[in-house]
Every structure is written in structure tokens, then in C-alpha cells.
Design a protein around this motif. Sequence first.
Motif, PDB file in Angstrom:
ATOM      1  N   HIS A  77      43.267  70.528  65.548  1.00 25.96           N
ATOM      2  CA  HIS A  77      44.055  71.747  65.416  1.00 25.96           C
ATOM      3  C   HIS A  77      43.361  72.682  64.419  1.00 25.96           C
ATOM      4  CE1 HIS A  77      48.133  73.509  66.096  1.00 25.96           C
ATOM      5  NE2 HIS A  77      47.549  74.357  65.295  1.00 25.96           N
ATOM      6  N   VAL A  78      42.438  73.492  64.919  1.00 21.59           N
ATOM      7  CA  VAL A  78      41.644  74.402  64.084  1.00 21.59           C
ATOM      8  C   VAL A  78      42.281  75.783  64.095  1.00 21.59           C
ATOM      9  CG1 VAL A  78      39.375  75.456  63.769  1.00 21.59           C
ATOM     10  CG2 VAL A  78      39.548  73.106  64.613  1.00 21.59           C
ATOM     11  N   ASP A  79      42.538  76.323  62.897  1.00 18.08           N
ATOM     12  CA  ASP A  79      43.149  77.643  62.794  1.00 18.08           C
ATOM     13  C   ASP A  79      42.140  78.753  62.545  1.00 18.08           C
ATOM     14  OD1 ASP A  79      46.105  77.387  63.089  1.00 18.08           O
ATOM     15  OD2 ASP A  79      45.784  75.869  61.558  1.00 18.08           O
ATOM     16  N   THR A  93      41.590  73.421  59.289  1.00 19.17           N
ATOM     17  CA  THR A  93      42.416  72.698  60.243  1.00 19.17           C
ATOM     18  C   THR A  93      43.744  72.285  59.622  1.00 19.17           C
ATOM     19  OG1 THR A  93      41.873  70.361  59.841  1.00 19.17           O
ATOM     20  CG2 THR A  93      40.230  71.668  61.031  1.00 19.17           C
ATOM     21  N   ARG A  94      44.612  71.733  60.449  1.00 22.42           N
ATOM     22  CA  ARG A  94      45.901  71.228  59.980  1.00 22.42           C
ATOM     23  C   ARG A  94      45.772  69.839  59.348  1.00 22.42           C
ATOM     24  NH1 ARG A  94      50.126  74.295  62.777  1.00 22.42           N
ATOM     25  NH2 ARG A  94      49.098  76.297  63.054  1.00 22.42           N
ATOM     26  N   GLY A  95      44.538  69.335  59.212  1.00 22.32           N
ATOM     27  CA  GLY A  95      44.323  68.027  58.601  1.00 22.32           C
ATOM     28  C   GLY A  95      43.270  68.047  57.510  1.00 22.32           C
ATOM     29  N   GLY A  96      42.856  69.232  57.070  1.00 23.24           N
ATOM     30  CA  GLY A  96      41.819  69.371  56.057  1.00 23.24           C
ATOM     31  C   GLY A  96      40.803  70.404  56.500  1.00 23.24           C
ATOM     32  N   ALA A  97      39.613  70.325  55.927  1.00 27.31           N
ATOM     33  CA  ALA A  97      38.538  71.265  56.257  1.00 27.31           C
ATOM     34  C   ALA A  97      37.299  70.483  56.647  1.00 27.31           C
ATOM     35  CB  ALA A  97      38.232  72.163  55.069  1.00 27.31           C
ATOM     36  N   TRP A 105      28.451  66.449  60.200  1.00 28.45           N
ATOM     37  CA  TRP A 105      29.805  66.854  59.827  1.00 28.45           C
ATOM     38  C   TRP A 105      30.143  66.293  58.461  1.00 28.45           C
ATOM     39  CZ3 TRP A 105      32.894  70.040  62.650  1.00 28.45           C
ATOM     40  CH2 TRP A 105      32.530  70.272  63.976  1.00 28.45           C
ATOM     41  N   GLN A 106      30.870  67.084  57.665  1.00 27.46           N
ATOM     42  CA  GLN A 106      31.424  66.617  56.398  1.00 27.46           C
ATOM     43  C   GLN A 106      32.836  67.176  56.324  1.00 27.46           C
ATOM     44  OE1 GLN A 106      29.359  67.912  52.866  1.00 27.46           O
ATOM     45  NE2 GLN A 106      30.371  66.385  51.597  1.00 27.46           N
ATOM     46  N   SER A 107      33.802  66.323  55.976  1.00 30.42           N
ATOM     47  CA  SER A 107      35.188  66.770  55.946  1.00 30.42           C
ATOM     48  C   SER A 107      35.806  66.555  54.580  1.00 30.42           C
ATOM     49  CB  SER A 107      36.001  66.037  57.019  1.00 30.42           C
ATOM     50  OG  SER A 107      35.542  66.413  58.302  1.00 30.42           O
ATOM     51  N   PHE A 108      36.831  67.360  54.285  1.00 31.60           N
ATOM     52  CA  PHE A 108      37.487  67.346  52.987  1.00 31.60           C
ATOM     53  C   PHE A 108      39.002  67.353  53.175  1.00 31.60           C
ATOM     54  CE2 PHE A 108      33.487  69.663  52.756  1.00 31.60           C
ATOM     55  CZ  PHE A 108      32.819  68.978  51.756  1.00 31.60           C
ATOM     56  N   THR A 109      39.702  66.599  52.316  1.00 33.15           N
ATOM     57  CA  THR A 109      41.168  66.535  52.331  1.00 33.15           C
ATOM     58  C   THR A 109      41.679  66.604  50.899  1.00 33.15           C
ATOM     59  OG1 THR A 109      41.247  64.122  52.164  1.00 33.15           O
ATOM     60  CG2 THR A 109      41.116  65.064  54.404  1.00 33.15           C
ATOM     61  N   GLU A 110      42.980  66.391  50.743  1.00 32.83           N
ATOM     62  CA  GLU A 110      43.578  66.347  49.409  1.00 32.83           C
ATOM     63  C   GLU A 110      42.917  65.277  48.546  1.00 32.83           C
ATOM     64  OE1 GLU A 110      47.920  66.234  49.237  1.00 32.83           O
ATOM     65  OE2 GLU A 110      47.950  67.184  51.211  1.00 32.83           O
ATOM     66  N   VAL A 111      42.495  64.198  49.147  1.00 34.47           N
ATOM     67  CA  VAL A 111      41.830  63.120  48.406  1.00 34.47           C
ATOM     68  C   VAL A 111      40.561  63.635  47.726  1.00 34.47           C
ATOM     69  CG1 VAL A 111      40.652  60.883  48.661  1.00 34.47           C
ATOM     70  CG2 VAL A 111      42.782  61.324  49.903  1.00 34.47           C
ATOM     71  N   ASP A 112      39.877  64.573  48.365  1.00 34.86           N
ATOM     72  CA  ASP A 112      38.643  65.139  47.811  1.00 34.86           C
ATOM     73  C   ASP A 112      38.907  66.229  46.778  1.00 34.86           C
ATOM     74  OD1 ASP A 112      36.681  63.721  49.549  1.00 34.86           O
ATOM     75  OD2 ASP A 112      37.819  64.765  51.108  1.00 34.86           O
ATOM     76  N   GLY A 113      40.055  66.905  46.879  1.00 36.58           N
ATOM     77  CA  GLY A 113      40.357  67.972  45.933  1.00 36.58           C
ATOM     78  C   GLY A 113      41.067  69.176  46.511  1.00 36.58           C
ATOM     79  N   LEU A 114      41.298  69.220  47.827  1.00 35.29           N
ATOM     80  CA  LEU A 114      42.043  70.332  48.422  1.00 35.29           C
ATOM     81  C   LEU A 114      43.468  70.357  47.882  1.00 35.29           C
ATOM     82  CD1 LEU A 114      41.096  70.324  52.215  1.00 35.29           C
ATOM     83  CD2 LEU A 114      40.813  72.214  50.630  1.00 35.29           C
ATOM     84  N   ALA A 115      44.035  71.538  47.725  1.00 38.44           N
ATOM     85  CA  ALA A 115      45.422  71.663  47.270  1.00 38.44           C
ATOM     86  C   ALA A 115      46.397  71.125  48.307  1.00 38.44           C
ATOM     87  CB  ALA A 115      45.743  73.126  46.957  1.00 38.44           C
TER      88      ALA A 115
END
Length: 193
Positions: A77-79, A93-97, A105-115
Motif C-alpha cells: 500500500h504505497v501512498d 507506505t502504510r507499513g513504513g518506508a 531494497w532497504q526498509s524502515f519502520t518504527e523499530v528503526d526510528g520512524l515516528a
Amino acid sequence: FGFTYLPGVPTATPLPPAPVCRSYKVGSSDKSELTDLAIAPDGTVWISVFGDGVSKFKPENEEWIKYKASDGLINDHVDSITISDDGELWFATRGGASRFDGSTWQSFTEVDGLADNIVWKIAVEDDGLVWFATSGGASLYDPNAKTWHSFTGKDGLVNNFLNFVAAAPDGSVWFSALSGRFMTLDWSERPNG
């Protein structure tokens, strides 16, 4: 009856040829909603389809390549799509960046530091700093130092639900919130001055 040319009277100028419009179908049905479109420096067109990942279109050979979570994208789900000056792609996305350099590919979530894992928009500054507008505030990623900073209402944001971010050439960063407000961040400890 017919038409004739009269001596001394200007003739009509023929119209230039009409432009050609090509239409491309992307997605799984006619109800697929395109959520964003971006054009890379090499002319490649990237599109995101609501809930169906992203697709890359190469105009020179009309080739489509689709990328989904199974290929490395963090969420289908990419916005929005952001392309940095060096050609790296960022997907909100609705699940991180996710970041894509063309092969990795490299992905980031709240675990990495996203708000927040729901990311609406990403902006890349000229110096490479990456800003994220999320449902839980603003986040900044410095890819050189591999550090994160997040900002919420505790730091002065009017609203944590940020739906857009834009980085200006003067180094200022602007956000908009669903509350109908927009704001800029004044941060004295900003990386790179």
C-alpha cells in the motif's frame, strides 16, 4: 457547392497535427487507483497503485516491471513516491518506508526510528537528509550518520498527523497536517548545520 481560391485573399493555414495520447492500463482491474507518479532522471516512470505495490515503466521499450512486498517493498500500500537527485527512490507506505537504489531494497519502520509506520510523504534534501510525514509526527533520517530524530506535539508540532512534507532549497522543511494547518520546523541542533 464548392470552394475556390481568390487572388489576393490569404488562404487558411492548415492546423498542426493533433497530439497523440497513449493510455496505459496498470493494476489488476479498472478500479485500481493510482496514488502517485514520479519520473526518474533517466526518464523511467514510476507509479503506485492503491494496495498493489509500485510499477516501473521504461518508455523506450514500453516495458513494465512491478514491485511488491514479495520483491522487497515493505508494504504493497504505497501512498507516495519520492526520487532523490541521485536517483534513489523512496516509497511512503502504510507499513513504513522503503528505499530502492535500482537493485537493493532497504526498509524502515518504527523499530528503526520512524515516528509511525504509516508514512504519507517523504522529502529528500539537497544534502541527503530524508524527512518523513507520518500519522504520528515527523521523522528525519541522516543516511550518512545512520541516525534518526522524530518530532511530535511534545516538540511543538500542532498536530502529529502529518500528510505532506517539503524541503526548501534554503534548508527549511515544511509540513501540512489534517487540521488544515501547515508548519515549519525550527531546530537548532539540525544535522549538517
